[in-house]
Design a protein around this motif. Structure first.
Motif, PDB file in Angstrom:
ATOM      1  N   ARG A 157      -4.245  35.842 -13.061  1.00 48.10           N
ATOM      2  CA  ARG A 157      -4.874  36.492 -11.915  1.00 48.10           C
ATOM      3  C   ARG A 157      -6.235  35.874 -11.615  1.00 48.10           C
ATOM      4  NH1 ARG A 157      -3.695  42.954 -13.136  1.00 48.10           N
ATOM      5  NH2 ARG A 157      -1.599  43.024 -12.203  1.00 48.10           N
ATOM      6  N   GLN A 158      -6.995  35.612 -12.656  1.00 53.68           N
ATOM      7  CA  GLN A 158      -8.312  34.998 -12.468  1.00 53.68           C
ATOM      8  C   GLN A 158      -8.186  33.605 -11.871  1.00 53.68           C
ATOM      9  OE1 GLN A 158      -9.659  35.275 -16.475  1.00 53.68           O
ATOM     10  NE2 GLN A 158     -10.441  37.352 -16.283  1.00 53.68           N
ATOM     11  N   GLU A 159      -7.207  32.841 -12.343  1.00 49.86           N
ATOM     12  CA  GLU A 159      -6.997  31.499 -11.801  1.00 49.86           C
ATOM     13  C   GLU A 159      -6.627  31.550 -10.323  1.00 49.86           C
ATOM     14  OE1 GLU A 159      -4.259  27.507 -12.627  1.00 49.86           O
ATOM     15  OE2 GLU A 159      -4.032  29.288 -13.876  1.00 49.86           O
ATOM     16  N   ALA A 197     -12.003  28.156  -4.075  1.00 55.70           N
ATOM     17  CA  ALA A 197     -11.488  26.789  -3.894  1.00 55.70           C
ATOM     18  C   ALA A 197     -11.537  25.961  -5.172  1.00 55.70           C
ATOM     19  CB  ALA A 197     -12.249  26.076  -2.774  1.00 55.70           C
ATOM     20  N   ALA A 198     -11.347  26.626  -6.314  1.00 57.23           N
ATOM     21  CA  ALA A 198     -11.286  25.910  -7.592  1.00 57.23           C
ATOM     22  C   ALA A 198      -9.820  25.656  -7.918  1.00 57.23           C
ATOM     23  CB  ALA A 198     -11.952  26.723  -8.692  1.00 57.23           C
ATOM     24  N   HIS A 199      -9.363  24.448  -7.727  1.00 61.37           N
ATOM     25  CA  HIS A 199      -7.941  24.134  -7.850  1.00 61.37           C
ATOM     26  C   HIS A 199      -7.604  23.693  -9.268  1.00 61.37           C
ATOM     27  CE1 HIS A 199      -7.616  24.390  -3.493  1.00 61.37           C
ATOM     28  NE2 HIS A 199      -8.692  23.614  -3.413  1.00 61.37           N
TER      29      HIS A 199
END
Length: 409
Positions: A277-279, A287-289
């Protein structure tokens, strides 16, 4: 079958109440989650991270017969086990209120068993999670106001977290400040991991807005709180497991507490869901892919560790003839409800491994032969836990005739 009589005959094992009966409520809530997995991964929900009432209704109207059957089974399963979850929770809270006025409670508060009271916030957190699932499945238009519900959910989980931390603090301050009050020889199980399980359940609930909200502030608060609680849960698990394992090697595993050997399985499942969920929140909001195979690696590692503890636990249970004693024999133990959580957690994690891991990485095709073959493993574990819940309910809550009673002619 599921009716719980509040004023029943004293021959029921449940009349000799223990805080571990909160695990019955927890197990029912977990089974509701297993049915939600059908909807989560088999019902299309474009534009939303989870299916809601409108998605489910549309799929039921337009889908084929197999999908309609799966939706019907899922909806009924969620409704039934959510009701059982709530009824058992209310019953346990009433029993706890009365238990606090007894000498047994005073004795419990001066023993290793004080941590059994963490089963209460654990069950409360599961009930909140189950309640959110009920809203998604049965309340039309909920998604339109969901952003207003997320802060309320965070407050609810924060309050449950406060209850958990107060109980953990009271226990640790007592055993760490007063030398000799913790019985190391009686710590030969993973029963002391229950506080970690409670914290992990609160953490996974707090992580839900991180995956579902579109407001950066809500996502950020959800992520910070869930990361903190998840870290506490992981640290507590590690320390308590190391301390307990040494005692088990020296004294053997306590027979009645042997099911706790598998408590690592649900802890890892809820922490794994929390991290996924955090990812998702990091990806959609900040926008952290991540890499395409990150989820595959995470779920595979979790399943590998879970398999080790499942095999270890089952081997010890078999060697100690646990089932013959507490599931088929004359003796009853409320700790037997701890057997439900690992099977439920394993079923849920297999579903995530298949759908988010294998399908997400392109290793298997969704709804192909391999997909259904692996899904059968998750469903088999789910069905087994349903059967176990029914068995335990009959053993612990069914009215029993005294041994010397004479049947009416």
């Amino acid at each position: 079958m599921w009716r719980i009589a509040m004023n029943s005959l004293p021959q029921r094992p449940a009349d000799s109440w223990s805080p571990l009966y909160f695990l019955a409520s927890l197990g029912a809530g977990g089974l509701a989650v297993t049915f939600f997995m059908f909807l989560m991964f088999w019902v299309p929900h474009p534009g939303r991270p989870v299916p809601v009432f409108e998605d489910i209704l549309g799929a039921f109207r337009n889908g084929g017969l197999p999908l309609k059957a799966a939706i019907l089974v899922a909806v009924i399963g969620i409704a039934v086990f959510a009701v059982v979850n709530i009824r058992l929770l209310v019953w346990n809270l009433a029993q706890l209120s009365a238990f606090r006025r007894t000498e047994a409670h005073a004795r419990l508060m001066t023993s290793n068993g004080e941590t059994q009271l963490l089963a209460m916030p654990l069950a409360l957190a599961m009930a909140v999670n189950a309640g959110f699932i009920l809203g998604l499945v049965f309340v039309p238009g909920l998604w339109g106001v969901v952003e207003y519900l997320f802060p309320l959910a965070l407050v609810a989980f924060a309050l449950i977290g406060v209850i958990a931390f107060r109980r953990i603090g009271a226990f640790l301050s007592r055993v760490l400040s007063e030398g000799g009050v913790f019985d190391v020889t009686a710590n030969n199980s993973f029963a002391q991991l229950l506080p970690a399980f409670a914290l992990a359940m609160v953490a996974v609930g707090m992580s839900a807005p991180a995956a579902m909200s579109t407001l950066p502030l809500t996502v950020g608060v959800s992520m910070i709180l869930s990361v903190a609680l998840g870290t506490f849960a992981g640290l507590y698990t590690l320390v308590a497991a190391i301390v307990a394992f040494g005692s088990m090697l020296r004294h053997g595993t306590a027979r009645e507490s042997a099911p706790t050997l598998m408590i690592v399985v649900p802890i890892l499942t809820v922490l794994g869901i929390m991290m996924m969920r955090q990812e998702h929140g990091l990806h959609t909001t900040f926008a952290a892919h991540g890499g395409i195979a990150d989820t595959l690696l995470l779920t595979t590692m979790i399943l590998a560790v879970q398999s080790v503890f499942l095999m270890l636990g089952l081997l010890v249970l078999r060697r100690q003839n646990y089932a013959a004693t507490y599931l088929r024999g004359e003796e009853n133990s409320p700790g037997a409800y701890a057997l439900v959580c690992p099977g439920v957690a394993f079923s849920v994690m297999v579903q995530f491994w298949i759908n988010k891991g294998l399908v997400g990485a392109g290793l298997i095709a969704k709804f192909g032969i391999a997909y259904w073959a692996l899904s059968a493993l998750a469903v088999a574990s789910q069905v087994a836990m349903i059967a176990l819940m029914i068995l335990l309910h009959r053993r612990h809550f069914a009215r029993r005739m005294p041994r010397d009673a004479v049947p009416a002619q």
